[in-house]
Design an enzyme around this catalytic site. Structure first.
Site, PDB file in Angstrom:
ATOM      1  CE  LYS A 116      -3.809  -2.156   2.554  1.00  0.00           C
ATOM      2  NZ  LYS A 116      -4.865  -2.470   1.592  1.00  0.00           N
ATOM      3  CD  GLU A 200      -4.754   5.174   4.099  1.00  0.00           C
ATOM      4  OE1 GLU A 200      -5.985   5.133   4.287  1.00  0.00           O
ATOM      5  OE2 GLU A 200      -4.184   4.506   3.233  1.00  0.00           O
ATOM      6  CG  HIS A 235     -12.013  -2.472   7.932  1.00  0.00           C
ATOM      7  ND1 HIS A 235     -12.488  -1.191   7.900  1.00  0.00           N
ATOM      8  CD2 HIS A 235     -11.431  -2.622   9.149  1.00  0.00           C
ATOM      9  CE1 HIS A 235     -12.197  -0.587   9.039  1.00  0.00           C
ATOM     10  NE2 HIS A 235     -11.570  -1.439   9.818  1.00  0.00           N
ATOM     11  NE  ARG A 292      -7.359  -9.563  -5.421  1.00  0.00           N
ATOM     12  CZ  ARG A 292      -8.506  -9.089  -4.984  1.00  0.00           C
ATOM     13  NH1 ARG A 292      -9.597  -9.233  -5.715  1.00  0.00           N
ATOM     14  NH2 ARG A 292      -8.593  -8.438  -3.839  1.00  0.00           N
TER      15      ARG A 292
END
Ligand code: ADP
Length: 512
Positions: A116, A200, A235, A292
């Site tokens: 990430k 974040e 999530h 993907r």
């Protein structure tokens, strides 16, 4: 075009890819573990290769064994599906170095988007807006505290190697930071073998909106529009739809251009997805790129009319994309993930034998499943059994159609998420499209009601009656090899009996 493709996966996605091969006139090769010897994907493929014991580390994750199998049977290409080996750079490289085609992006693009933090760096360079935060792993809690001060709490600690919502911790106050960082690092280390964690800003109440892209080897990169995936638990996505009520044609164009820019920056080829958070002001932030095919790809297929899996194969074989630049969605599609989990029991995994499976049908209904009557559901693999997908002209009609299809669906023998999905379709906020990523967690207590004891007794009686009925009427599934090429030997094909009628009566009352 290829003549033979090996499918390095199992369950519903293996079947989905095998079906695409069949329609393209390509021979398909399944791989399977001990636990899957009787699985539908093994029977539906033209050939099947046994690759090891049930544990995925000894079967579906054995890249070298799978490449060897592909060579053995003379397959020219390998489709990895999602999960397992699909986002492993080394596997894409191994396939290519073995002289085979990996049906997915180049290994270099997987690497660029693989962590990430590196994906954030790449996005920033390409001018793509990202959630405020760091692009390097945190050194320690002090550094995290300094960074948190610059944009304020709450913050989100995230594993750089993350996936499936693991290694994520929301921190609401400075005093919790050190303990949360330790916990996130531990979880990341356990899940991904890498304890790098970055930070974040935690965005309150956004939607998860993602853009499907597809790119060919001739420089064309196209956006196929958005999917709304805000209905999440821990999530993880539970229900997806296309288009999104929050996305106007103008926003769709801007998000599409942004996703295409990110894909180009990574040298992307084949199908991929850029995930964004969309806030209440209509501002969007890049989260990550999934290199993907996504679980929820069917909703895009239904509103665009483009068969994504076939185009993955065609693009990998060198074909050019023939579609126009601006693709607008037609109608509305919704997908519910049918899992072997018990919503009334904290979504506890449920295992056992599916004694009876009745599939919904009728206008606009699609079932992408990997199980059938007689299948055994264990704990070795992901609990997702199937996806129920509907299409209708409008969102209201799609919600009504999904509700109707869920009522038709009957699964006896294990607990599933069916009931939960029914309650969501009946919910006024969901019906208005009034959802964001924290919506489900907030509403969950109302949407899952513990089962009344009477229902459990009744369900047990139905299962017992079916068992007796099956013994009277059906052929028993044979050994692994015995079913080959005999499309239905392990199905329960009994004529409608008193017990089935009971199940149907039960279904009308909302029982499984
Ligand atoms: P994973 O790869 O583990 O699935 P993602 O980065 O895709 O992680 O995020 C998964 C989900 O977590 C998102 O769909 C969203 O619901 C939530 N999430 C991620 N980042 C943020 C953020 N900065 N603020 C609020 N929620 C977030």
């Amino acid at each position: 075009m290829f003549t033979k493709v090996l499918v390095a996966n199992r369950g519903e996605i293996a079947l989905r890819i095998i079906r695409a091969c069949q329609e393209l006139g390509i021979k398909s090769v399944a791989v399977y573990s001990d636990a899957d010897a009787q699985a539908p994907h093994v029977r539906e493929a033209d050939e099947a290769v046994h690759i090891g014991p049930a544990a995925s580390s000894e079967s579906y994750l054995r890249g070298e064994r799978i490449v060897e199998a592909a060579k053995q049977v003379g397959a020219e290409a390998i489709h990895p599906g999602y999960g397992f080996l699909s986002e492993r750079e080394w596997f894409a490289r191994l396939v290519r170095d073995s002289g085979l085609v990996f049906i997915g992006p180049p290994a270099e693009a997987i690497a660029a988007m693989g962590s990430k933090t590196s994906a954030r760096q790449l996005a920033i360079k390409a001018g793509v807006p990202v959630v405020p935060g760091t692009t390097e792993p945190l050194r320690d809690a002090e550094e995290a505290a300094e960074i948190a001060k610059t944009f304020g709490y709450p913050i989100l600690l995230k594993a750089a190697a993350g996936g499936g919502g693991k290694g994520m911790r929301v921190v609401r106050e400075a005093k919790d930071l050190a303990a949360s960082l330790d916990a996130a690092k531990r979880e990341a280390k356990n899940a991904f073998g890498d304890d790098a964690v970055y930070v974040e800003k935690y965005i309150e109440g956004p939607r998860h909106v993602e853009i499907q892209i597809i790119a060919d080897q001739h420089g064309t990169v196209l956006s196929l529009g958005e999917r709304e995936c805000s209905v999440q638990r821990r999530h993880q996505k539970m229900i997806e739809e296309a288009p999104s009520v929050a996305v106007s044609p103008e926003l769709r164009r801007r998000m599409g251009e942004t996703a295409v820019a990110a894909a180009r920056a990574a040298g992307y080829v084949n199908a991929g997805t850029c995930e964004f958070l969309l806030d209440k002001n209509g501002d969007f932030y890049f989260l990550e790129m999934n290199t993907r095919l996504q679980v929820e790809h069917p909703v895009t297929e239904l509103v665009t009319g483009i068969d994504l899996v076939q185009w993955q194969i065609r693009v990998a074989a060198g074909e050019k994309l023939p579609f126009p630049d601006e693709i607008q969605p037609r109608g509305w599609a919704i997908e519910c993930r049918i899992t072997s989990e018990d919503p009334a029991n904290g979504f506890l995994p449920s295992t056992g034998r599916i004694e009876y499976l009745h599939l919904p049908a009728g206008p606009g209904v699609r079932w992408d499943g990997g199980v059938e009557s007689g299948s055994t559901v264990g704990l070795h693999y992901d609990p997702m059994l199937a996806k129920l997908i509907v299409w209708a002209a409008t969102r209201d009609q799609a919600v009504a159609r999904m509700h109707r299809a869920l009522k038709e669906l009957t699964i006896v023998g294990i607990e599933t998420s069916r009931e939960f999905h029914l309650r969501v379709m009946e919910d006024a906020e969901f019906q208005r499209g009034d959802i964001e990523i924290q919506w489900l967690e907030r509403r969950l207590p109302e949407l899952v009601t513990p089962k009344a004891p009477r229902d459990s007794v009744r369900a047990a009686a139905i299962a017992a009656a079916l068992l007796a009925d099956r013994d009277r009427h059906t052929r028993r599934p044979g050994a692994a090899g015995a079913n080959r090429g005999n499309g239905g030997a392990s199905r329960v094909d009994a004529p409608l009996s008193g017990a089935d009628a009971w199940v149907i009566a039960g279904r009308r009352e909302g029982l499984r």
